[in-house]
Design an enzyme around this catalytic site. Structure first.
Site, short mmCIF file in Angstrom:
data_model
loop_
_atom_site.label_atom_id
_atom_site.label_comp_id
_atom_site.label_asym_id
_atom_site.label_seq_id
_atom_site.Cartn_x
_atom_site.Cartn_y
_atom_site.Cartn_z
N CYS A 10 -3.95 12.39 -21.33
CA CYS A 10 -3.67 11.24 -22.21
C CYS A 10 -3.25 9.98 -21.44
O CYS A 10 -3.12 8.92 -22.03
CB CYS A 10 -2.61 11.61 -23.24
N GLN B 45 0.85 -1.20 0.00
CA GLN B 45 0.00 0.00 0.00
C GLN B 45 0.88 1.23 0.00
O GLN B 45 0.39 2.35 -0.05
CB GLN B 45 -0.86 0.01 1.27
N GLU C 223 1.71 -3.08 17.08
CA GLU C 223 0.55 -3.21 17.96
C GLU C 223 -0.56 -3.98 17.25
O GLU C 223 -0.54 -4.08 16.02
CB GLU C 223 0.03 -1.85 18.44
N GLY D 56 3.20 -4.39 8.98
CA GLY D 56 3.03 -2.95 9.19
C GLY D 56 1.81 -2.35 8.55
O GLY D 56 1.86 -1.24 8.04
N THR D 57 0.71 -3.09 8.59
CA THR D 57 -0.54 -2.50 8.09
C THR D 57 -1.62 -2.59 9.15
O THR D 57 -1.79 -3.63 9.79
CB THR D 57 -1.00 -3.14 6.75
N CYS E 18 -0.35 11.73 -16.79
CA CYS E 18 -1.06 12.84 -17.44
C CYS E 18 -2.57 12.65 -17.23
O CYS E 18 -3.10 11.56 -17.47
CB CYS E 18 -0.73 12.89 -18.92
N HIS F 177 -1.56 1.54 -4.22
CA HIS F 177 -1.84 2.98 -4.10
C HIS F 177 -0.90 3.85 -4.92
O HIS F 177 -0.77 5.04 -4.65
CB HIS F 177 -1.79 3.38 -2.61
N CYS G 122 1.44 16.36 -24.30
CA CYS G 122 0.17 16.57 -25.01
C CYS G 122 -0.49 17.88 -24.58
O CYS G 122 -1.52 18.27 -25.14
CB CYS G 122 -0.78 15.40 -24.76
P1 NAD Z 1 -1.27 2.64 8.93
O1 NAD Z 1 -0.52 3.92 9.15
O2 NAD Z 1 -2.73 2.65 9.00
O3 NAD Z 1 -0.75 1.56 9.99
C1 NAD Z 1 0.60 1.29 10.19
C2 NAD Z 1 0.70 0.01 10.99
O4 NAD Z 1 2.07 -0.31 11.10
C3 NAD Z 1 0.14 0.15 12.41
O5 NAD Z 1 -0.68 -0.96 12.65
C4 NAD Z 1 1.39 0.11 13.32
O6 NAD Z 1 1.14 -0.61 14.49
C5 NAD Z 1 2.37 -0.66 12.44
N1 NAD Z 1 3.77 -0.29 12.64
C6 NAD Z 1 4.29 0.91 12.96
N2 NAD Z 1 5.64 0.85 12.99
C7 NAD Z 1 5.95 -0.44 12.68
C8 NAD Z 1 7.18 -1.14 12.56
N3 NAD Z 1 8.37 -0.55 12.75
N4 NAD Z 1 7.15 -2.46 12.24
C9 NAD Z 1 5.96 -3.09 12.04
N5 NAD Z 1 4.76 -2.47 12.16
C10 NAD Z 1 4.76 -1.17 12.47
O7 NAD Z 1 -0.71 2.04 7.59
P2 NAD Z 1 -1.45 1.36 6.36
O8 NAD Z 1 -2.27 0.22 6.84
O9 NAD Z 1 -0.39 1.10 5.34
O10 NAD Z 1 -2.44 2.48 5.80
C11 NAD Z 1 -1.96 3.78 5.57
C12 NAD Z 1 -2.13 4.32 4.16
O11 NAD Z 1 -1.25 5.46 4.02
C13 NAD Z 1 -1.69 3.34 3.12
O12 NAD Z 1 -2.72 3.28 2.22
C14 NAD Z 1 -0.45 3.93 2.45
O13 NAD Z 1 -0.72 4.13 1.07
C15 NAD Z 1 -0.28 5.32 2.99
N6 NAD Z 1 1.08 5.57 3.54
C16 NAD Z 1 2.19 5.21 2.85
C17 NAD Z 1 3.45 5.46 3.37
C18 NAD Z 1 4.67 5.04 2.60
O14 NAD Z 1 4.61 4.95 1.39
N7 NAD Z 1 5.78 4.75 3.27
C19 NAD Z 1 3.59 6.08 4.60
C20 NAD Z 1 2.42 6.45 5.28
C21 NAD Z 1 1.17 6.19 4.73
#
Ligand code: NAD
Length: 272
Positions: A147, A118, A248, A220-221, A144, A136, A183
């Site tokens: 186009c 993501q 968490e 990490g999601t 663009c 994402h 374009c």
């Molecule tokens: P989120 O911010 O909702 O959740 C992050 C999760 O990662 C949390 O559950 C947290 O407990 C966990 N976390 C934090 N530090 C960690 C670590 N060191 N190791 C393991 N886990 C850890 O993230 P999401 O679910 O990806 O949703 C956020 C949206 O924001 C996504 O759609 C993404 O596109 C975007 N986003 C992207 C970036 C990036 O590209 N690096 C950064 C921030 C947000």
């Protein structure tokens, strides 16, 4: 203090099991990783929702969608400057951390089939991952709006853009942030904002991978952003093991076979 380098390092896994047991599952192969902002946290890119993150500083209902951003661009350009500088700065100065590198290594070893991410930071590719589905988009790409042509930017080019933005006058901000395509149409960052459609082909491929994997590794999601957060349910229903690595518990913890609590950059290298 115990650190991951110690042989005595035992992460908190629940339901309780050993790291050896987790490795055993992973080394059966057919692993797909679904990553979120947490995997890049140790590369110094803040997650958006945590304290100090983007949505803590900027109102998500304005800055999180194209309508809000467009109105700021015309009526409060200084605010856009600050926002863009904040979002881009951490991403363009980041490097892959041990979690990204471990996933690339697992792919090389034939254990991991692909990464579904993501994130928009390009760090999986930089770490050497080859099959990456970006749900994402990618901040290093522009599209663009007329186009559909895509332009790739290097880190150096984005740093140049941020530098130009700092001294840009009110009417130069638009052409700096959204330059013209050949374009004549305006380009925009190739990322998915709230309320926008995911890239269809990318999502369909990710869906297929989730459905046929043996193990889905969630890293990490928080599992609150849909439709990405529906993929673990797809995998679970098809019989996959779900293993999450998170600092968490998350919305996805109830369907995880194992949750490993700790930082991805510390835990993942232990799986090699
Ligand atoms: P989120 O911010 O909702 O959740 C992050 C999760 O990662 C949390 O559950 C947290 O407990 C966990 N976390 C934090 N530090 C960690 C670590 N060191 N190791 C393991 N886990 C850890 O993230 P999401 O679910 O990806 O949703 C956020 C949206 O924001 C996504 O759609 C993404 O596109 C975007 N986003 C992207 C970036 C990036 O590209 N690096 C950064 C921030 C947000």
């Amino acid at each position: 203090m115990m650190s991951p380098g110690d042989s005595s390092f035992k992460p908190n896994i629940f339901p309780h099991t050993s790291l050896e047991r987790i490795k055993e599952i992973i080394y059966r192969g057919g692993v797909v990783a679904l990553t979120g902002a947490g995997v890049s946290k140790e590369s110094n890119i803040p997650t958006f929702r945590e304290k100090g993150g983007i949505w803590d500083k900027y109102d998500i209902s304005i800055y999180g969608n194209i309508v809000g951003l467009s109105s700021l661009l015309f009526f409060k350009p200084k605010k856009i400057k600050d926002f863009i500088t904040d979002v881009y700065s951490s991403i363009i100065s980041a490097n892959p951390n041990p979690a990204h590198l471990t996933l690339a290594r697992l792919e090389d070893d034939g254990i991991l089939t692909c990464v579904i991410t993501q994130n928009i930071d390009n760090l999986h590719q930089e770490a050497g991952s080859k099959k990456v589905y970006e749900l994402h988009g990618n901040l290093f790409s522009e599209r663009c709006t007329r186009c559909g042509r895509r332009y790739k930017n290097t880190k150096k080019e984005l740093i140049g853009m941020i530098n130009r933005l700092q001294s840009a006058s009110r009417h130069e901000i638009l052409s700096t942030v959204l330059p013209r395509c050949e374009c004549g149409g305006r380009t925009r960052p190739d990322v998915v904002m709230f309320g926008e459609q995911l890239p269809q082909t990318e999502y369909e491929k990710a869906y297929i991978e989730a459905k046929k994997c043996r193990t889905l590794l969630l890293i990490g999601t928080s599992g609150v952003v849909y439709p990405a957060a529906s993929l673990p349910y797809v995998a679970k229903q098809a019989g996959a093991n779900i293993i999450e690595v998170t600092t968490e518990t998350t919305e996805l913890t109830p369907i995880a076979d194992y949750s490993i609590i700790g930082r991805a950059g510390e835990i993942l290298p232990k799986l090699l």
